[in-house]
Every structure is written in structure tokens, then in C-alpha cells.
Design a protein around this motif. Structure first.
Motif, short mmCIF file in Angstrom:
data_model
loop_
_atom_site.label_atom_id
_atom_site.label_comp_id
_atom_site.label_asym_id
_atom_site.label_seq_id
_atom_site.Cartn_x
_atom_site.Cartn_y
_atom_site.Cartn_z
N VAL A 107 0.79 -1.19 -0.05
CA VAL A 107 0.02 -0.01 -0.03
C VAL A 107 0.87 1.25 -0.13
CG1 VAL A 107 -1.76 1.44 1.37
CG2 VAL A 107 -2.02 -1.12 1.30
N GLY A 108 1.91 1.33 0.85
CA GLY A 108 2.88 2.53 1.02
C GLY A 108 3.65 2.67 -0.33
N LYS A 109 3.84 1.52 -1.02
CA LYS A 109 4.61 1.42 -2.25
C LYS A 109 3.72 1.92 -3.50
CE LYS A 109 6.80 -1.09 -6.09
NZ LYS A 109 7.05 -2.58 -6.35
N PHE A 110 2.49 1.56 -3.22
CA PHE A 110 1.21 2.08 -4.18
C PHE A 110 1.20 3.41 -4.24
CE2 PHE A 110 -2.83 3.37 -4.81
CZ PHE A 110 -3.22 3.39 -6.29
N PHE A 111 1.19 4.12 -2.93
CA PHE A 111 0.93 5.59 -2.75
C PHE A 111 2.30 6.52 -3.35
CE2 PHE A 111 -2.77 4.32 -0.40
CZ PHE A 111 -3.70 5.11 -0.89
N ARG A 112 3.29 5.92 -2.87
CA ARG A 112 4.63 6.59 -3.56
C ARG A 112 4.67 6.69 -4.87
NH1 ARG A 112 6.70 3.56 0.97
NH2 ARG A 112 7.52 2.06 -0.54
N GLU A 113 4.20 5.51 -5.67
CA GLU A 113 4.17 5.61 -7.10
C GLU A 113 3.14 6.52 -7.43
OE1 GLU A 113 3.94 1.57 -8.29
OE2 GLU A 113 5.72 1.00 -7.63
N VAL A 114 2.27 6.36 -7.02
CA VAL A 114 1.35 7.53 -7.42
C VAL A 114 1.60 8.91 -7.24
CG1 VAL A 114 -1.37 8.36 -6.57
CG2 VAL A 114 -0.99 6.14 -6.96
N LYS A 115 2.05 9.32 -6.18
CA LYS A 115 2.53 10.57 -5.96
C LYS A 115 3.87 10.74 -7.02
CE LYS A 115 5.15 13.57 -2.65
NZ LYS A 115 5.88 13.43 -1.33
N SER A 116 4.60 10.02 -7.46
CA SER A 116 5.65 10.19 -8.32
C SER A 116 4.95 10.42 -9.84
CB SER A 116 6.40 8.73 -8.48
OG SER A 116 7.44 8.95 -9.30
N GLU A 117 3.89 9.73 -10.13
CA GLU A 117 3.23 9.96 -11.44
C GLU A 117 2.65 11.23 -11.42
OE1 GLU A 117 3.56 7.99 -14.27
OE2 GLU A 117 4.95 6.88 -13.04
N ALA A 118 2.12 11.34 -10.36
CA ALA A 118 1.41 12.77 -10.25
C ALA A 118 2.27 14.06 -10.31
CB ALA A 118 0.52 13.12 -8.73
N GLN A 119 3.56 13.76 -9.83
CA GLN A 119 4.50 15.16 -10.05
C GLN A 119 4.85 15.20 -11.90
OE1 GLN A 119 7.46 13.79 -7.28
NE2 GLN A 119 6.61 14.83 -5.53
N LYS A 120 4.60 14.12 -12.42
CA LYS A 120 5.06 14.15 -13.73
C LYS A 120 4.22 14.61 -14.78
CE LYS A 120 7.82 9.60 -13.29
NZ LYS A 120 7.72 8.12 -13.86
N THR A 121 2.98 14.89 -14.01
CA THR A 121 1.69 15.46 -14.75
C THR A 121 1.98 16.99 -15.30
OG1 THR A 121 0.16 14.32 -13.41
CG2 THR A 121 -0.72 15.94 -14.60
N ASN A 122 1.90 17.14 -16.77
CA ASN A 122 2.03 18.12 -17.24
C ASN A 122 0.70 19.00 -17.18
OD1 ASN A 122 3.03 20.44 -18.70
ND2 ASN A 122 3.06 19.29 -20.65
N TRP A 123 0.35 20.13 -16.59
CA TRP A 123 -0.95 20.72 -16.40
C TRP A 123 -0.94 21.94 -17.45
CZ3 TRP A 123 -4.71 18.16 -13.77
CH2 TRP A 123 -4.42 17.44 -13.04
N PRO A 124 -2.23 21.91 -18.29
CA PRO A 124 -2.08 22.97 -18.90
C PRO A 124 -2.17 24.52 -18.35
CG PRO A 124 -4.47 22.30 -18.72
CD PRO A 124 -3.47 21.38 -17.91
N THR A 125 -1.65 25.47 -19.18
CA THR A 125 -1.79 26.78 -18.66
C THR A 125 -3.15 27.35 -18.59
OG1 THR A 125 -1.62 27.86 -20.65
CG2 THR A 125 0.79 27.28 -19.46
N ARG A 126 -3.45 28.36 -17.96
CA ARG A 126 -4.47 28.90 -17.83
C ARG A 126 -5.32 29.21 -19.21
NH1 ARG A 126 -7.88 31.06 -13.89
NH2 ARG A 126 -9.42 32.60 -14.58
N GLY A 127 -4.38 29.83 -19.98
CA GLY A 127 -4.89 30.16 -21.35
C GLY A 127 -4.95 29.06 -22.30
N LYS A 128 -4.39 28.08 -22.12
CA LYS A 128 -4.48 26.94 -23.07
C LYS A 128 -5.85 26.20 -22.76
CE LYS A 128 -2.67 23.18 -25.36
NZ LYS A 128 -2.80 23.21 -26.66
N LEU A 129 -5.99 26.15 -21.15
CA LEU A 129 -7.21 25.63 -20.59
C LEU A 129 -8.52 26.53 -21.26
CD1 LEU A 129 -8.76 23.63 -18.91
CD2 LEU A 129 -8.11 25.37 -16.82
N LEU A 130 -8.48 27.71 -21.27
CA LEU A 130 -9.65 28.58 -21.64
C LEU A 130 -9.79 28.51 -23.03
CD1 LEU A 130 -9.12 31.87 -19.25
CD2 LEU A 130 -10.79 30.05 -19.17
N SER A 131 -8.68 28.40 -23.91
CA SER A 131 -8.82 28.20 -25.28
C SER A 131 -9.58 26.99 -25.39
CB SER A 131 -7.40 28.23 -25.87
OG SER A 131 -7.36 27.81 -27.47
N SER A 132 -8.99 25.75 -24.83
CA SER A 132 -9.74 24.49 -25.29
C SER A 132 -11.13 24.36 -24.62
CB SER A 132 -9.01 23.53 -24.50
OG SER A 132 -7.82 23.20 -24.87
#
Length: 65
Positions: free
Chosen positions: A4-29
Motif C-alpha cells: 500500500v505504501g509503495k502504491f501511494f509513493r508511485e502515485v505521488k511520483s506519477e502525479a508529479q510528472k503530470t503536465n498541467w495546461p496553462t490557464r490560457g490553454k485551458l480557456l482556449s480548449s
């Protein structure tokens, strides 16, 4: 429990790799999606109106209505 601990560490690791869109890109989409929804809505409204009128005309022509 170690899994369970390994799972949450991996989830955190993957979440940090997420490339969130900028506000302008989000509004445009979001704007593009809304435009497509409006165009599609108008298209289906006109299609429905045409089929409704065609059905009414056809029923009147056949003397059913």
C-alpha cells in the motif's frame, strides 16, 4: 501494508510528472469545446425542425392528421 505504501509513493511520483495546461490553454480548449457544442446543438435543432415539418406535411398529405 508495504504494498500500500509503495502504491501511494508511485502515485505521488506519477502525479508529479503530470503536465498541467496553462490557464490560457485551458480557456482556449474550453472555448473550442463550447463552440463545438453550440454548432452541434444548432445542427441537430435544425435537423429536428426539418424532420418535424416533413412528418407533419406527410401526415397531412396522407389525410391522417
Amino acid at each position: 501494508m508495504a504494498d500500500v505504501g509503495k502504491f501511494f509513493r508511485e502515485v505521488k511520483s506519477e502525479a508529479q510528472k503530470t503536465n498541467w495546461p496553462t490557464r490560457g490553454k485551458l480557456l482556449s480548449s474550453a472555448g473550442i469545446v463550447l463552440l463545438i457544442l453550440v454548432v452541434t446543438g444548432v445542427y441537430f435543432w435544425l435537423l429536428d425542425l426539418g424532420f418535424s415539418n416533413l412528418t407533419s406535411w406527410l401526415l397531412s398529405a396522407l389525410g391522417i392528421r
